[in-house]
Write a protein that holds these residues in place. Structure first.
Motif, PDB file in Angstrom:
ATOM      1  N   PRO A  56       0.827  -1.216   0.000  1.00 30.61           N
ATOM      2  CA  PRO A  56       0.000   0.000   0.000  1.00 30.61           C
ATOM      3  C   PRO A  56       0.861   1.265   0.000  1.00 30.61           C
ATOM      4  N   LEU A  57       0.403   2.255  -0.758  1.00 33.08           N
ATOM      5  CA  LEU A  57       1.068   3.550  -0.825  1.00 33.08           C
ATOM      6  C   LEU A  57       0.077   4.657  -0.471  1.00 33.08           C
ATOM      7  N   GLU A  58       0.595   5.736   0.063  1.00 33.99           N
ATOM      8  CA  GLU A  58      -0.220   6.913   0.358  1.00 33.99           C
ATOM      9  C   GLU A  58      -0.236   7.830  -0.864  1.00 33.99           C
ATOM     10  N   TYR A  59      -1.315   8.593  -1.000  1.00 32.62           N
ATOM     11  CA  TYR A  59      -1.349   9.602  -2.052  1.00 32.62           C
ATOM     12  C   TYR A  59      -0.161  10.556  -1.892  1.00 32.62           C
ATOM     13  N   GLY A  60       0.485  10.844  -3.012  1.00 33.03           N
ATOM     14  CA  GLY A  60       1.547  11.848  -3.021  1.00 33.03           C
ATOM     15  C   GLY A  60       2.930  11.337  -2.706  1.00 33.03           C
ATOM     16  N   ASP A  61       3.062  10.105  -2.197  1.00 32.58           N
ATOM     17  CA  ASP A  61       4.384   9.567  -1.886  1.00 32.58           C
ATOM     18  C   ASP A  61       5.085   9.118  -3.175  1.00 32.58           C
ATOM     19  N   VAL A  62       6.276   9.630  -3.418  1.00 32.73           N
ATOM     20  CA  VAL A  62       7.072   9.208  -4.570  1.00 32.73           C
ATOM     21  C   VAL A  62       7.844   7.960  -4.167  1.00 32.73           C
ATOM     22  N   THR A  63       7.634   6.868  -4.911  1.00 34.49           N
ATOM     23  CA  THR A  63       8.140   5.562  -4.486  1.00 34.49           C
ATOM     24  C   THR A  63       8.891   4.875  -5.610  1.00 34.49           C
ATOM     25  N   ASP A  64      10.109   4.409  -5.327  1.00 32.32           N
ATOM     26  CA  ASP A  64      10.840   3.592  -6.291  1.00 32.32           C
ATOM     27  C   ASP A  64      10.163   2.232  -6.406  1.00 32.32           C
ATOM     28  N   ILE A  65       9.808   1.818  -7.625  1.00 34.53           N
ATOM     29  CA  ILE A  65       9.251   0.479  -7.808  1.00 34.53           C
ATOM     30  C   ILE A  65      10.084  -0.342  -8.796  1.00 34.53           C
ATOM     31  N   THR A  86       3.951   7.500  -8.290  1.00 32.19           N
ATOM     32  CA  THR A  86       3.203   8.329  -7.344  1.00 32.19           C
ATOM     33  C   THR A  86       1.716   8.136  -7.612  1.00 32.19           C
ATOM     34  N   LEU A  87       0.943   7.895  -6.552  1.00 36.76           N
ATOM     35  CA  LEU A  87      -0.506   7.776  -6.652  1.00 36.76           C
ATOM     36  C   LEU A  87      -1.150   9.093  -6.225  1.00 36.76           C
TER      37      LEU A  87
END
Length: 634
Positions: A309-318, A325-326
């Motif tokens: 799960p990710l939060e809105y606005g979090d920039v995440t390396d995938i 970013t969601l």
């Protein structure tokens, strides 16, 4: 030594240089997109509230700090100290200690009271006990879905940690190619409504965005067996990104695990929970109608276990070359516009998923501001030149009039709808209309899946509009707790309630009248002109709902001919999709303006009309892809 291990050594050296000498770091590892730091001095980390933030900025990583188990206060003593620190107003319902990770899960009716101002209470808990607190909301309505997901993930912690460590190493591996290119391949959802599925690929990475079914056509799946997808092996996929949990975008995600996929699914937390609810209902529906189930319950559990799960606005390396970013899509609880930043500023692609540009009763409108976007993949469900929906006030006025009609005739107002999104919107409106006296009070019957999805909403009010979030946290003002709302569990009860001589409202699934509980209601109610059927969702071609909406005098349900004598209307302002004007406004006000737009997830005329308008009015390069087309952007 692998390149990831060398990278972790370098990260460890940087951490040792940055943290105060009195802090001992015992291990550093990747778990999914996060860097996890194990320490014998969790209290020191908690004392310096900015230390983790400084490390995250220096390393450009998301960081979690966990204590070594041997420095933790005994759970009995720790629980007493936690209850002393947390205000009574938080209404803590459960405290669970997870010794293997040094985490303590605190479930409370008001999580904000547990967190404290700027996380002060959480830091005090760690400073006092050594444990790292995680906070979960106690739903206002008991939700078996949320409870089962949380219990399952707790039981599967060892497997899940193995998954996260493997994913983490995959994300942080060195790039395997020096080539630079970006492509999108369409596997479904082009010039049609449903079976949304798209591959975004680079020289190093292959990501699947959504994997849905086609309403009313279970045999028409996305083209997953082509080499770009899983035709060359499901392990060739690096990740799945899920915009939301509706079946036309998510129904076949568990099928990937049936075919050997073992990687992550990135989505919001409510989308994860709703994915489990919706897909279990999907395979149950297949079994009840004599169809072959596309996958079993074990694959649903695998999908949920692999969700990150990710939060809105979090920039995440995938991936080594992709950041995700969601952003809020305004469509349903947890729905996302997904933004991919590829390479070191090489290219940016956004997938809208399903969006509502204007705010609704439940949700703020879709986000359309990004650092960069060169290409937008845009839904076109209501993209036709005449697809203009009534506004919210007009839609609510029409609903009020239909409620007044059935109140006068002791009829039933039947509303077919999907379990997630529209029914919760309607419940807020119904509660207000009856509470204010605008319409007489009458029972509102909700099919069990709608009631369960509503319970999930009460677990995640932070994803809703601020005013609704506040109401959900109050027993006296929670609109979903209105006395008129009654869940209904089986067909026998449905038939019995349909025969009652009283005004009532029924919300039943699915929204397009494909096989499901709504057909039982239709069989029992459609021959009475005192009853009214109101469509609030898009009716796709080939569905029973489209047949009724088109003016059919009779329909066939389970081999029996059923006359349609009830009144049939459409109120489209509750759809959860932007209409033609909303889609144009989303693009017109988008910052920055994309260079290219691919119009998808709408029938042929809708995608072509929207594409033509965006091209002529806004000077954009637009495309209406066919399924199985590939677009190269770099």
């Amino acid at each position: 030594m692998s390149t990831v291990d060398k990278q972790l050594e370098e990260v460890r050296e940087t951490i040792d240089e940055e943290v105060p000498r009195q802090i001992t770091v015992t291990d550093v590892t990747y778990e999914g997109p996060e860097l996890v730091i194990y320490t014998r001095d969790p209290r020191e980390f908690a004392t310096d509230g900015d230390l983790v933030r400084r490390l995250a900025s220096k390393l450009r990583k998301r960081i979690t700090v966990r204590p070594d188990p041997d420095v933790l206060t005994h759970p009995d003593e720790a629980e007493s100290e936690i209850r002393e620190l947390v205000p009574d107003d938080a209404a803590v319902s459960d405290i669970q200690f997870l010794a293997d990770t040094g985490e303590v899960v605190i479930r409370a009716k008001k999580p904000g009271q547990v967190i404290g101002r700027r996380g002060e209470t959480l830091r005090e808990i760690t400073k006092t006990t050594g444990w790292t607190p995680e906070v979960e909301r106690t739903p206002a309505i008991d939700s078996p879905t949320v409870k089962n997901v949380r219990t399952f993930l707790t039981q599967e912690r060892d497997d899940r940690r193995d998954i996260l460590e493997r994913v983490g190493r995959q994300i942080h591996r060195d790039p395997m190619s020096s080539e630079e290119w970006v492509r999108v391949t369409t596997l479904g959802g082009c010039k049609e409504v449903g079976r949304a599925a798209y591959i975004i690929s680079t020289a190093d990475t292959r990501i699947l965005v959504d994997c849905g079914d086609k309403p009313g056509e279970r045999t028409e799946q996305p083209y997953l067996d082509i080499p770009e997808a899983i035709g060359s092996g499901a392990t060739s996929l690096d990740a799945v990104v899920l915009t939301h949990a509706h079946l036309d975008h998510a129904a076949l995600v568990p099928l990937l695990y049936e075919n050997g996929y073992d990687g992550p699914i990135y989505c919001t937390e409510p989308t994860r929970d709703l994915l489990g609810l919706m897909t279990l209902g999907y395979i149950d529906s297949a079994a009840m109608t004599g169809q072959q189930r596309p996958y079993g319950t074990e694959m649903v559990r695998e999908a949920v276990k692999h969700c990150i799960p990710l939060e809105y606005g979090d920039v995440t390396d995938i991936a080594p070359d992709v950041k995700l970013t969601l952003h809020n899509a305004g469509h349903v609880l947890g729905s996302s516009v997904v933004h991919f930043h590829i390479g070191d500023g090489l290219y940016n692609v956004a997938f809208s998923g399903d969006i509502d540009y204007d705010s609704s009763r439940l949700l703020d409108g879709a986000v359309n501001e990004f650092p960069r976007v060169e290409t937008l993949v845009l839904e076109s469900t209501y993209g036709g030149r005449n697809d203009y929906q009534t506004d919210q006030d007009d839609s609510e006025r029409k609903l009020r009039e239909r409620l007044q009609d059935v109140a006068e005739t002791d009829g039933t107002l039947l509303i077919p709808t999907d379990a997630v999104g529209r029914p919760q919107e309607l419940l807020v409106v119904l509660e207000e209309l009856m509470d204010s006296g605008a319409v007489p009070e009458m029972p509102v019957y909700l099919d069990e899946m709608i009631w369960e999805a509503t319970a999930v909403h009460t677990s995640y009010p932070e994803f809703l509009r601020n005013d609704i979030e506040s109401r959900l946290q109050s027993d006296d003002e929670n609109p979903f707790l209105a006395a008129q709302f009654t869940p209904v569990g089986d067909d026998e009860e449905r038939r019995e309630l349909a025969q009652r001589d009283e005004a009532s409202v029924v919300l039943s699934t699915p929204g397009m009248c494909t096989p499901g509980p709504v057909r039982t209601w239709l069989s029992a109610l459609s021959d009475d002109p005192d009853n009214t059927l109101v469509f609030v969702d898009k009716q796709a071609r080939g569905t029973l709902g489209k047949q009724i909406q088109g003016g059919a005098d009779s329909i066939t349900i389970d081999g029996e001919t059923v006359p349609i004598e009830m009144r049939v209307e459409t109120i489209d302002g509750f759809s959860g999709h932007a209409d033609r004007q909303g889609l144009e406004n989303f693009v017109k006000t988008m910052h920055p303006r994309p260079e290219k737009v691919l119009c998808v997830d709408g029938d042929q005329s809708a995608t072509q009309d929207l594409s033509s308008s965006l091209y002529h009015d806004y000077n954009l390069r637009t495309f209406t892809p066919e399924n199985l087309e590939t677009f190269r952007f770099i």
